[in-house]
Design a protein around this motif. Structure first.
Motif, short mmCIF file in Angstrom:
data_model
loop_
_atom_site.label_atom_id
_atom_site.label_comp_id
_atom_site.label_asym_id
_atom_site.label_seq_id
_atom_site.Cartn_x
_atom_site.Cartn_y
_atom_site.Cartn_z
N PRO A 34 -16.49 -7.70 11.44
CA PRO A 34 -16.14 -8.11 10.08
C PRO A 34 -15.07 -9.20 10.08
O PRO A 34 -14.24 -9.26 10.99
CB PRO A 34 -15.59 -6.82 9.46
CG PRO A 34 -15.10 -6.02 10.61
CD PRO A 34 -15.98 -6.37 11.78
N VAL A 35 -15.12 -10.06 9.09
CA VAL A 35 -14.10 -11.09 8.89
C VAL A 35 -13.54 -10.89 7.49
O VAL A 35 -14.28 -10.95 6.51
CB VAL A 35 -14.70 -12.51 9.05
CG1 VAL A 35 -13.64 -13.56 8.75
CG2 VAL A 35 -15.28 -12.71 10.43
N GLU A 36 -12.24 -10.64 7.40
CA GLU A 36 -11.59 -10.45 6.10
C GLU A 36 -11.43 -11.79 5.41
O GLU A 36 -11.28 -12.82 6.05
CB GLU A 36 -10.21 -9.82 6.30
CG GLU A 36 -10.25 -8.41 6.84
CD GLU A 36 -10.76 -7.40 5.84
OE1 GLU A 36 -10.48 -7.56 4.63
OE2 GLU A 36 -11.45 -6.47 6.25
N GLY A 37 -11.45 -11.76 4.10
CA GLY A 37 -11.25 -12.99 3.34
C GLY A 37 -11.71 -12.81 1.91
O GLY A 37 -12.11 -11.72 1.50
N GLY A 38 -11.69 -13.88 1.19
CA GLY A 38 -12.08 -13.83 -0.21
C GLY A 38 -13.48 -14.35 -0.42
O GLY A 38 -14.19 -14.69 0.51
N PHE A 39 -13.85 -14.42 -1.68
CA PHE A 39 -15.19 -14.86 -2.06
C PHE A 39 -15.06 -15.89 -3.17
O PHE A 39 -14.11 -15.89 -3.93
CB PHE A 39 -16.03 -13.67 -2.50
CG PHE A 39 -16.23 -12.69 -1.39
CD1 PHE A 39 -17.25 -12.86 -0.47
CD2 PHE A 39 -15.36 -11.62 -1.23
CE1 PHE A 39 -17.40 -11.98 0.58
CE2 PHE A 39 -15.51 -10.74 -0.18
CZ PHE A 39 -16.54 -10.91 0.73
N THR A 40 -16.05 -16.75 -3.27
CA THR A 40 -16.06 -17.76 -4.32
C THR A 40 -16.40 -17.10 -5.65
O THR A 40 -16.74 -15.91 -5.69
CB THR A 40 -17.11 -18.85 -4.02
OG1 THR A 40 -18.42 -18.28 -4.12
CG2 THR A 40 -16.89 -19.46 -2.65
N SER A 41 -16.39 -17.88 -6.72
CA SER A 41 -16.75 -17.33 -8.02
C SER A 41 -18.23 -16.98 -8.08
O SER A 41 -18.67 -16.29 -8.99
CB SER A 41 -16.41 -18.32 -9.13
OG SER A 41 -17.13 -19.52 -8.98
N TYR A 42 -19.01 -17.42 -7.09
CA TYR A 42 -20.42 -17.03 -7.00
C TYR A 42 -20.58 -15.74 -6.19
O TYR A 42 -21.68 -15.25 -6.04
CB TYR A 42 -21.24 -18.13 -6.33
CG TYR A 42 -21.46 -19.34 -7.21
CD1 TYR A 42 -22.35 -19.30 -8.27
CD2 TYR A 42 -20.78 -20.51 -6.96
CE1 TYR A 42 -22.57 -20.41 -9.07
CE2 TYR A 42 -20.98 -21.63 -7.75
CZ TYR A 42 -21.88 -21.58 -8.80
OH TYR A 42 -22.09 -22.67 -9.60
N GLY A 43 -19.51 -15.22 -5.60
CA GLY A 43 -19.60 -14.04 -4.75
C GLY A 43 -19.98 -14.38 -3.32
O GLY A 43 -20.30 -13.50 -2.54
N LEU A 44 -19.94 -15.66 -2.97
CA LEU A 44 -20.30 -16.10 -1.63
C LEU A 44 -19.07 -16.17 -0.74
O LEU A 44 -17.94 -16.24 -1.23
CB LEU A 44 -21.00 -17.46 -1.70
CG LEU A 44 -22.24 -17.50 -2.59
CD1 LEU A 44 -22.77 -18.92 -2.72
CD2 LEU A 44 -23.32 -16.58 -2.06
N SER A 45 -19.29 -16.16 0.56
CA SER A 45 -18.20 -16.13 1.53
C SER A 45 -17.29 -17.34 1.41
O SER A 45 -17.76 -18.47 1.29
CB SER A 45 -18.76 -16.08 2.95
OG SER A 45 -19.57 -14.95 3.13
N LYS A 46 -16.01 -17.08 1.46
CA LYS A 46 -15.02 -18.12 1.52
C LYS A 46 -14.35 -17.98 2.87
O LYS A 46 -13.96 -16.88 3.26
CB LYS A 46 -14.00 -17.95 0.40
CG LYS A 46 -13.04 -19.11 0.25
CD LYS A 46 -11.90 -18.80 -0.70
CE LYS A 46 -12.36 -18.61 -2.12
NZ LYS A 46 -11.25 -18.46 -3.07
N ASP A 47 -14.23 -19.04 3.62
CA ASP A 47 -13.57 -19.01 4.94
C ASP A 47 -14.26 -18.07 5.91
O ASP A 47 -13.60 -17.42 6.74
CB ASP A 47 -12.09 -18.64 4.82
CG ASP A 47 -11.34 -19.59 3.89
OD1 ASP A 47 -11.69 -20.77 3.87
OD2 ASP A 47 -10.43 -19.13 3.20
N GLY A 48 -15.57 -17.92 5.82
CA GLY A 48 -16.32 -17.10 6.78
C GLY A 48 -16.22 -15.60 6.56
O GLY A 48 -16.61 -14.82 7.43
N SER A 49 -15.70 -15.17 5.42
CA SER A 49 -15.59 -13.73 5.17
C SER A 49 -16.98 -13.09 5.18
O SER A 49 -17.98 -13.73 4.90
CB SER A 49 -14.88 -13.47 3.84
OG SER A 49 -15.58 -14.11 2.79
#
Length: 183
Positions: free
Chosen positions: A163-178
């Motif tokens: 797993p890679v921790e991180g946030g998500f875009t407003s589309y619910g897509l991976s941000k920074d490889g999360s």
């Protein structure tokens, strides 16, 4: 991310699956960006040449209950089926779900002229038109909330073992490889 919920497009819907997935994706995007930005991730468990008929949301139990109770779904109730919020199964893999964008030759040329990097005669020879390759990825067609333009959102899902921790875009897509759980 310890819970998930599947939202499936009904097979008896009068509209096409791809069109309905675009509408579902857009309505979720608007609701998520206004109510809980960066907290809910998603994936497409049935994605092949198209995103498929299932959208899986990942988050905490509290966040997902708020999502499935949100007012975004009212106009879609006859076209979708939502499963109850469930805990993530044990021993899952992980997946990065990202938007892939490719700038068109036309847009790259205009930007080079606007920035002053190239003039109108140089731009054609320095940025030839044969470099405008098409993306061979599944996509969702949506209308941009801010510009009202119709856009294609190309999606790439890559399975990961960690797993890679991180946030998500407003589309619910991976941000920074999360990542989100993949099963």
């Amino acid at each position: 991310m310890d819970h998930y919920v599947d939202v499936t497009i009904r097979s008896d819907a009068d509209v096409g699956v791809n069109q309905m997935m675009g509408t579902l994706f857009y309505k979720l995007h608007v609701w998520l960006s206004e109510n809980m930005p960066n907290r809910v991730g998603l994936c497409f468990p049935k994605m092949a040449l198209t995103p498929g008929d299932c959208l899986r949301l990942h988050g905490t139990e509290t966040d997902l209950k708020a999502v499935i109770g949100g007012n975004w779904r009212y106009s879609l109730l006859m076209f979708i089926q939502m499963q109850p919020v469930r805990p993530i199964p044990a021993n899952v893999q992980f997946c990065t779900v990202q938007r892939v964008q490719r700038k068109s030759v036309h847009n790259r040329r205009l930007r080079s002229i606007r920035k002053g990097w190239l003039n109108e005669t140089e731009v054609v020879s320095r940025i030839p038109g044969d470099h405008d390759r098409r993306l061979d990825l599944p996509f969702i067609v949506v209308r941009s909330h801010s510009s009202q333009q119709v856009i294609k959102i190309f999606i790439r899902q890559q399975v990961r073992f960690e797993p890679v921790e991180g946030g998500f875009t407003s589309y619910g897509l991976s941000k920074d490889g999360s990542t989100v759980p993949w099963f």
